[in-house]
Design an enzyme around this catalytic site. Sequence first.
Site, mmCIF file in Angstrom:
data_model
loop_
_atom_site.group_PDB
_atom_site.id
_atom_site.type_symbol
_atom_site.label_atom_id
_atom_site.label_comp_id
_atom_site.label_asym_id
_atom_site.label_seq_id
_atom_site.Cartn_x
_atom_site.Cartn_y
_atom_site.Cartn_z
ATOM 1 N N LYS A 191 -19.622 6.576 -10.832
ATOM 2 C CA LYS A 191 -20.066 5.412 -10.050
ATOM 3 C C LYS A 191 -21.142 4.649 -10.828
ATOM 4 O O LYS A 191 -21.083 3.444 -10.979
ATOM 5 C CB LYS A 191 -20.603 5.872 -8.690
ATOM 6 C CG LYS A 191 -21.093 4.728 -7.842
ATOM 7 C CD LYS A 191 -21.543 5.152 -6.474
ATOM 8 C CE LYS A 191 -22.151 3.936 -5.777
ATOM 9 N NZ LYS A 191 -22.768 4.251 -4.497
ATOM 10 N N GLU A 209 -23.705 14.199 -18.036
ATOM 11 C CA GLU A 209 -22.558 15.100 -18.226
ATOM 12 C C GLU A 209 -21.291 14.302 -18.507
ATOM 13 O O GLU A 209 -20.514 14.611 -19.414
ATOM 14 C CB GLU A 209 -22.327 15.944 -16.961
ATOM 15 C CG GLU A 209 -23.427 16.933 -16.633
ATOM 16 C CD GLU A 209 -24.479 16.373 -15.693
ATOM 17 O OE1 GLU A 209 -24.751 15.149 -15.740
ATOM 18 O OE2 GLU A 209 -25.042 17.160 -14.916
ATOM 19 N N GLY A 222 -21.049 8.198 -3.748
ATOM 20 C CA GLY A 222 -20.312 9.070 -4.667
ATOM 21 C C GLY A 222 -19.555 10.176 -3.934
ATOM 22 O O GLY A 222 -18.386 10.442 -4.206
ATOM 23 N N ARG A 223 -20.224 10.831 -2.987
ATOM 24 C CA ARG A 223 -19.581 11.966 -2.299
ATOM 25 C C ARG A 223 -18.570 11.521 -1.249
ATOM 26 O O ARG A 223 -17.952 12.354 -0.595
ATOM 27 C CB ARG A 223 -20.651 12.892 -1.710
ATOM 28 C CG ARG A 223 -21.725 12.216 -0.895
ATOM 29 C CD ARG A 223 -22.933 13.127 -0.701
ATOM 30 N NE ARG A 223 -24.030 12.475 0.001
ATOM 31 C CZ ARG A 223 -25.005 11.792 -0.582
ATOM 32 N NH1 ARG A 223 -25.011 11.648 -1.894
ATOM 33 N NH2 ARG A 223 -25.977 11.243 0.128
ATOM 34 N N GLU A 278 -26.123 17.231 0.059
ATOM 35 C CA GLU A 278 -26.684 16.063 -0.621
ATOM 36 C C GLU A 278 -26.957 14.963 0.406
ATOM 37 O O GLU A 278 -27.859 14.147 0.228
ATOM 38 C CB GLU A 278 -25.733 15.568 -1.727
ATOM 39 C CG GLU A 278 -26.433 14.673 -2.744
ATOM 40 C CD GLU A 278 -25.601 14.434 -4.005
ATOM 41 O OE1 GLU A 278 -25.834 15.114 -5.017
ATOM 42 O OE2 GLU A 278 -24.719 13.562 -3.979
ATOM 43 N N HIS A 334 -13.608 40.691 1.393
ATOM 44 C CA HIS A 334 -13.888 41.809 0.491
ATOM 45 C C HIS A 334 -15.156 41.539 -0.319
ATOM 46 O O HIS A 334 -15.377 42.170 -1.360
ATOM 47 C CB HIS A 334 -12.681 42.054 -0.413
ATOM 48 C CG HIS A 334 -11.440 42.281 0.400
ATOM 49 N ND1 HIS A 334 -11.122 43.503 0.929
ATOM 50 C CD2 HIS A 334 -10.495 41.416 0.854
ATOM 51 C CE1 HIS A 334 -10.006 43.396 1.645
ATOM 52 N NE2 HIS A 334 -9.612 42.134 1.613
ATOM 53 N N LYS A 369 -33.128 15.546 -13.299
ATOM 54 C CA LYS A 369 -32.445 14.746 -14.324
ATOM 55 C C LYS A 369 -33.461 14.178 -15.315
ATOM 56 O O LYS A 369 -33.254 14.205 -16.529
ATOM 57 C CB LYS A 369 -31.719 13.559 -13.678
ATOM 58 C CG LYS A 369 -30.428 13.895 -12.982
ATOM 59 C CD LYS A 369 -29.723 12.586 -12.601
ATOM 60 C CE LYS A 369 -28.674 12.804 -11.543
ATOM 61 N NZ LYS A 369 -28.110 11.571 -11.018
HETATM 62 O O1 F6P Z 1 -26.376 14.306 -9.256
HETATM 63 C C1 F6P Z 1 -25.946 13.781 -8.082
HETATM 64 C C2 F6P Z 1 -25.085 12.576 -8.244
HETATM 65 O O2 F6P Z 1 -25.908 11.493 -8.305
HETATM 66 C C3 F6P Z 1 -24.105 12.513 -7.086
HETATM 67 O O3 F6P Z 1 -24.609 11.857 -6.002
HETATM 68 C C4 F6P Z 1 -22.919 11.871 -7.711
HETATM 69 O O4 F6P Z 1 -21.744 12.118 -6.987
HETATM 70 C C5 F6P Z 1 -22.916 12.507 -9.069
HETATM 71 O O5 F6P Z 1 -24.284 12.611 -9.413
HETATM 72 C C6 F6P Z 1 -22.160 11.766 -10.127
HETATM 73 O O6 F6P Z 1 -22.597 10.453 -10.231
HETATM 74 P P1 F6P Z 1 -21.752 9.332 -10.950
HETATM 75 O O7 F6P Z 1 -20.464 9.193 -10.216
HETATM 76 O O8 F6P Z 1 -22.592 8.104 -10.879
HETATM 77 O O9 F6P Z 1 -21.514 9.778 -12.356
#
Ligand code: F6P
Length: 528
Positions: free
Chosen positions: A199, A205, A258-259, A344, A374, A498
Amino acid sequence: MSQTPHNQTPYVDRDAHFAKLEELAGVAVSIETLFKTEPNRIDNFVMREGPLRADFSKQQISAAARDALLSMAAGCQLDEWRAKLFAGETVNTSEDRAVLHMALRGVGGTHDIQKDVEAMRKKIVKFANRIRKDGVFKNIVHIGIGGSDLGPRLVADAFEASAEQALTLRFAENVDGASVNDAVKGLDPKETLAIVVSKSFGTQETKMNGNAVRAWLTEALGDKAGDHMLAVTANRDGAQEFGIPASQIFDFWDWVGGRYSVWSAVGLSLQIAYGPKVFAEFLKGAKRMDEHFRDQPLAENLPVMLAMVGVWNRNALGFTSQAVIPYARRLRKFSAFLQQLEMESNGKRITRDGKEAGLTCPIIWGDEGTNGQHAFFQWLHQGTPGAPVDFVAVLKDHEDRADHHRALLANCFAQSEALMLGKPEWKVREDLGERDDVDTLAPQKTFPGNRPSTTITLDELSPFALGHLIALYEHKVFVQGVIWNVNSFDQWGVELGKVLATTILSEIENGDAGDHDASTAALMALLK
Ligand code: F6P
């Protein structure tokens, strides 16, 4: 319409409502007793909507407590908040945004928003059908994390119950090199399409994994590598700066959290792999739940009930966690997905007005049944304090293994019964009979029971039912945010880590010790 400015909430006497709940919790009788004293319990506590049935009767909630919870929902102005949400008002106050993921399913949003959504949907359908038809690409590597990963991963697994995967779909999310290595392992770059989903297009990452896949493509394809990369984002400039040409970018909008984004172009890889028709059913299932949530009175509203049961367990009974156990292998990512969705969203300690919020979102956790039986079910049955459980089961056998399916469901139903009934000490003693160690053994073999659960069943694991289920929990989160008076749509709590990671990474790369506490400094020194 409310005249209250966005950064303030109208005065609601939450304390009075919480006090009432506590009072009722203080005189609560066991769930087993509730079944005896409330002959209509099943009628009152089972709700159905489309393919989804939710049985709340095994919660420790009396008819009076249910009334108090509904009156709390009304008292916290849920009706007004719900109207604001669907009207596209700025309910995400701290980021000054509307919250309109329902518009992606065709519910709410202005005419212009619906036009944008429709145009994007058409573009995706056309593109997905082309890729599926021309057969050049046989693999997709979906690169993203958090909301740009968990939804697509859960949905891909669940679609497997009823749909054919036409292209191999792999995911790279973690910055751990193992994630991207595993994602591309054994794939032919010539046949691989990489979709970078972010987003913000600022996520470390995702950018690192995107770069790693680009290098992997370039090594094999040279200049042609660019044709194998797409981006999905709400930050077109960011994606272009990253090197994805404008024509290869699929947009979504800042009013999609995002979620809550799997319904948007974030689902592009699903549309390609499983086909736009399957995805359209998924959207329809969510739409039907949106309409239910929007139109039904609070007392007959499934997301409201699910949310208020959670409030009861958290605020009145004091449970600190909530387990979600899908008795369906193909929903095994559901608890991980809900962890982000719920924690979140409502893992907040401060209200919209900047005050202490008190007890809010519990820890959400779980794993698939029967595996969990289990592992952690010992704790659920006899640990302290245990946790309420949402069991999720699918009635139809999608695997052509009727005997396995019957066993799976029998286990699911038995667990909720066992949690509720337990096994009293007198019964254990009776079973043990006369023996020297009976006084030490009997208490250990006793199950206290009275442990609450909800059982949600889906008639089948169709894309429609899946959309229905996910939207149910999305709206649950919204309702709880209203009750706890927190903004469910920001996530400031993920920022500090972060920022510090960026500082530490640059210090590690420059051989700079920086200014850290002794423990962190020693950890960094390990890399020298
Ligand atoms: O670290 C949390 C977050 O900001 C989430 O809210 C989001 O879904 C995720 O990182 C990834 O963010 P993006 O889609 O901007 O890469």
